[in-house]
Design an enzyme around this catalytic site. Structure first.
Site: not given
Ligand SMILES: [Zn+2]
Length: 299
Positions: A148-149, A152, A158, A204
């Protein structure tokens, strides 16, 4: 078509859809838990943003592509333990097996990702043009969060920030913690003609930033589950390959883990994922003992 079936694997799972969701704590809720002390500095929970950048994807914040691969230099902080480093390298290897991104050890490049163990899990969005931190603090060292990071850092916001998100989710502003409403802002995004993805590792979970244990995000498709913690979805992979204009490519790698030699030969046509649905990408690692040879061709 490819990537749909599993054959003998080591160190990687091809989980069922059910297995994907059996853990109650999700990538994002774990990230948010880990970030409780640093949230004030972050936009969208775990993202640092420079004020020149307001789209999810920007042209000059991509990492450079040389020949057919995108080299993203990184360094790992000495504060990670050996098992943590292995965890990070395993999360990275999924990018190498399914995209043209190559996270490479920094050799003097001026812009690179410095993976550090600070408070919380967070990253910049995209390449900043200089040394940039990506933090994997306590509670962040698992595959889905690491990926996930890293996503980014490759330039993605997101999933629920997409400009078309209102057709797929409802944001329940009444349930959001005071002061955290900005985390649910719709952004001006380039969606790369990839459908909205409830199963994205960048999405999320329903109760993230809830002040009252009510849902902050409700999928409009009532059967959809959001916030999975397992790892990149097929569409996460597709978006990375589209943003970086990865076409068909072959990946060969030999790696030894203990006395097991692991060799990979994978050819990916980039547009494959739309042809199958349901299961997450099945990342293959063919395992065999030293001295044996196995070749697999997925085409
Ligand atoms: Zn994030």
């Amino acid at each position: 078509t490819s990537m749909t079936s599993c054959f003998p694997v080591i160190n990687e799972q091809c989980p069922s859809s059910q297995q994907l969701y059996h853990n109650t704590q999700t990538v994002n809720s774990q990230i948010l838990t880990a970030n409780q002390q640093v949230e004030d500095n972050l936009v969208e929970g775990d993202v640092f943003v420079s004020n020149t950048r307001n789209a999810r994807i920007c042209k000059n914040c991509r990492w450079p592509k040389l020949l057919k691969t995108v080299k993203v230099p990184y360094v790992l902080s000495g504060s990670f333990t050996r098992p943590e480093k292995i965890q990070i390298e395993n999360a990275i290897s999924a990018f190498h097996m399914s995209t043209c991104i190559r996270f490479v050890t920094r050799t003097g490049q001026t812009d690179y990702i410095s993976i550090v163990k600070l408070n919380g899990c967070w990253s910049w969005v995209g390449r900043t043009g200089r040394s940039q931190y990506l933090s994997l603090g306590t509670g962040c060292l698992q595959k889905g969060i690491i990926q996930h990071e890293l996503i980014h850092a490759l330039g993605f916001w997101h999933e629920q920030s997409r400009n078309d998100r209102d057709a797929f989710i409802r944001i329940n502003f009444g349930n959001i913690l005071k002061g955290r409403e900005r985390n649910f802002k719709r952004m001006d995004t380039n969606n790369l003609n990839v459908p909205y993805d409830y199963t994205s590792v960048m999405h999320y979970a329903p109760k993230d930033f809830s002040k009252n244990s009510g849902d902050t995000i409700t999928p409009i498709d009532a059967s959809a589950q959001i916030g999975q913690r397992d790892g990149m979805s097929e569409n996460d992979i597709l978006k990375i390959n589209k943003l970086y204009v990865c076409s068909k490519y072959t990946n060969k790698a030999v790696r030894s883990i203990g006395n097991i030699l692991t060799m990979l030969t994978v050819t990916h046509p980039v547009n494959v994922p739309s042809s199958y649905s349901g299961l997450p990408p099945c990342i293959q690692r063919v395992g065999q003992y030293v001295g044996e040879h196995v070749q697999s061709h997925l085409s």
